[in-house]
Design a protein around this motif. Structure first.
Motif, short mmCIF file in Angstrom:
data_model
loop_
_atom_site.label_atom_id
_atom_site.label_comp_id
_atom_site.label_asym_id
_atom_site.label_seq_id
_atom_site.Cartn_x
_atom_site.Cartn_y
_atom_site.Cartn_z
N ALA A 1 50.55 75.73 14.21
CA ALA A 1 50.81 77.05 14.79
C ALA A 1 49.48 77.61 15.28
CB ALA A 1 51.44 78.00 13.76
N SER A 2 49.54 78.52 16.22
CA SER A 2 48.30 79.07 16.78
C SER A 2 47.49 79.83 15.74
CB SER A 2 48.64 80.00 17.96
OG SER A 2 49.46 81.08 17.52
N PHE A 3 48.15 80.32 14.68
CA PHE A 3 47.45 81.10 13.65
C PHE A 3 47.08 80.27 12.43
CE2 PHE A 3 52.05 81.88 13.58
CZ PHE A 3 52.39 81.32 12.36
N PHE A 4 47.33 78.95 12.44
CA PHE A 4 46.89 78.10 11.35
C PHE A 4 45.37 77.96 11.38
CE2 PHE A 4 50.72 75.22 10.11
CZ PHE A 4 51.45 76.34 9.78
N PRO A 5 44.75 77.64 10.25
CA PRO A 5 43.31 77.36 10.25
C PRO A 5 42.99 76.21 11.21
CG PRO A 5 44.15 77.52 8.00
CD PRO A 5 45.33 77.53 8.90
N GLU A 6 41.77 76.18 11.69
CA GLU A 6 41.37 75.14 12.65
C GLU A 6 41.61 73.75 12.07
OE1 GLU A 6 37.41 73.69 15.13
OE2 GLU A 6 37.50 75.72 14.28
N LYS A 7 41.36 73.58 10.78
CA LYS A 7 41.63 72.30 10.12
C LYS A 7 42.35 72.56 8.82
CE LYS A 7 38.89 68.74 10.35
NZ LYS A 7 37.76 67.76 10.19
N SER A 8 43.42 71.83 8.59
CA SER A 8 44.15 71.92 7.33
C SER A 8 44.54 70.52 6.89
CB SER A 8 45.38 72.83 7.45
OG SER A 8 46.27 72.35 8.44
N TYR A 9 44.96 70.41 5.63
CA TYR A 9 45.24 69.11 5.03
C TYR A 9 46.63 69.11 4.40
CZ TYR A 9 40.23 68.52 5.64
OH TYR A 9 38.98 68.45 6.18
N ALA A 10 47.15 67.90 4.21
CA ALA A 10 48.46 67.74 3.58
C ALA A 10 48.34 66.71 2.47
CB ALA A 10 49.51 67.31 4.60
N TYR A 11 48.79 67.07 1.28
CA TYR A 11 48.96 66.09 0.22
C TYR A 11 50.40 65.61 0.30
CZ TYR A 11 49.65 63.99 -4.35
OH TYR A 11 49.98 63.12 -5.37
N ARG A 12 50.59 64.33 0.50
CA ARG A 12 51.91 63.73 0.65
C ARG A 12 52.25 62.91 -0.60
NH1 ARG A 12 54.70 62.76 5.35
NH2 ARG A 12 52.80 63.27 6.52
N ILE A 13 53.40 63.20 -1.20
CA ILE A 13 53.81 62.49 -2.41
C ILE A 13 55.30 62.18 -2.33
CG2 ILE A 13 54.11 64.66 -3.70
CD1 ILE A 13 53.23 63.08 -6.23
N GLU A 14 55.66 60.97 -2.75
CA GLU A 14 57.05 60.52 -2.68
C GLU A 14 57.45 59.80 -3.95
OE1 GLU A 14 59.59 57.21 -0.18
OE2 GLU A 14 58.11 58.41 0.93
N SER A 15 58.64 60.08 -4.43
CA SER A 15 59.17 59.42 -5.63
C SER A 15 60.68 59.56 -5.62
CB SER A 15 58.59 60.04 -6.90
OG SER A 15 59.11 59.42 -8.07
N ARG A 16 61.34 58.89 -6.56
CA ARG A 16 62.79 59.04 -6.68
C ARG A 16 63.17 60.31 -7.42
NH1 ARG A 16 66.23 55.41 -4.94
NH2 ARG A 16 65.46 53.40 -4.23
#
Length: 258
Positions: A187-202
């Motif tokens: 989005a235009s108002f998001f920080p210039e750089k952001s991160y995502a922690y991705r986790i998957e399980s049953r």
């Protein structure tokens, strides 16, 4: 009500103004809003529903689902349109599929993928608050990436669960655990750089993902080391970890049914 028809309904929602999924007396929740809308369209006592994920207060879902039981058949496409017409704008139905009696949304094998969006080092635009948790102190992202890999595979997560019920299975197999630049949402108002922690399980326990993220944040701040993260998965009895990452960065990103 005699149940004759079964439907899998896939939805997404912004959780920032809700107290989670599960209906609670006196509180605005996703389930209560969905039930109110279903009651308006179908009539009271004409349906039952069962959700697949009990997201916490302020947690959002890019993809979630619930099972709807009715005593009369529905036309999926017109019913989808009617639901979206009457639901608030922060809840949207994606798809409605007829299933049979053998399908059970709780017991059917499935995987869940969560994203935790975060940024650091600056105060972001307030509009980003519903989706991204921001931390103004420095975070060592490369060290956090190493820490995320520790959670891969089967581990004993007894310290990563709040208020477990008797018989809770603490051993969980983590299929994906990684930190990457956030390219999932923008989005235009998001920080210039952001991160995502991705986790998957049953399957995940109560607050498990936010407690894992709390450990990774503590690691990134230099408050703990990699050895302490490994030790926390040793299966030894002890108090649950105390630092739970803020809820608003957590998104149930995807559910896949086998």
């Amino acid at each position: 009500m005699k149940i004759k028809y079964y439907y899998l309904i896939q939805i997404q929602y912004l959780g920032f103004r809700y107290h989670g999924w599960l209906k609670q007396p006196g509180l605005k929740t996703i389930e209560s809003m969905v039930k109110k809308t279903l009651g308006y369209i179908l009539g009271p006592g004409k349906y039952k529903l069962l959700g697949t994920s009990r997201t916490d207060s302020k947690v959002s879902a890019n993809h979630s689902a619930f099972e709807l039981f009715t005593d009369a058949p529905l036309e999926p496409d017109p019913f989808l349109m009617e639901l979206n017409l009457n639901l608030p704008n922060d809840i949207r139905v994606l798809k409605i599929t007829a299933v049979d009696k053998s399908f059970n949304i709780i017991n059917s094998p499935r995987t869940k993928e969560y994203l935790y969006l975060f940024s650091f080092g600056e105060k972001p635009h307030p509009f980003s608050a519903p989706l991204i948790s921001s931390f103004q102190d420095f975070l060592d992202i490369e060290l956090m990436k190493q820490g995320a890999k520790i959670f891969l595979g089967p581990h004993d997560f007894r310290r990563y669960c709040t208020k477990p019920k008797p018989g809770t299975q603490f051993k969980r197999d983590i299929l994906v655990s990684q930190i990457e630049e956030n390219r999932a949402f923008s989005a235009s108002f998001f920080p210039e750089k952001s991160y995502a922690y991705r986790i998957e399980s049953r399957g995940f326990m109560r607050n498990q993902v936010r407690l894992i993220m709390g450990q990774l944040l503590s690691l990134g701040r230099g408050e703990i080391c990699l050895a302490e993260v490994r030790e926390s998965l040793g299966g030894k009895a002890g108090h649950p970890l105390r630092y739970i990452a803020p809820a608003s960065g957590l998104i149930l990103n995807k559910i896949e049914f086998d």
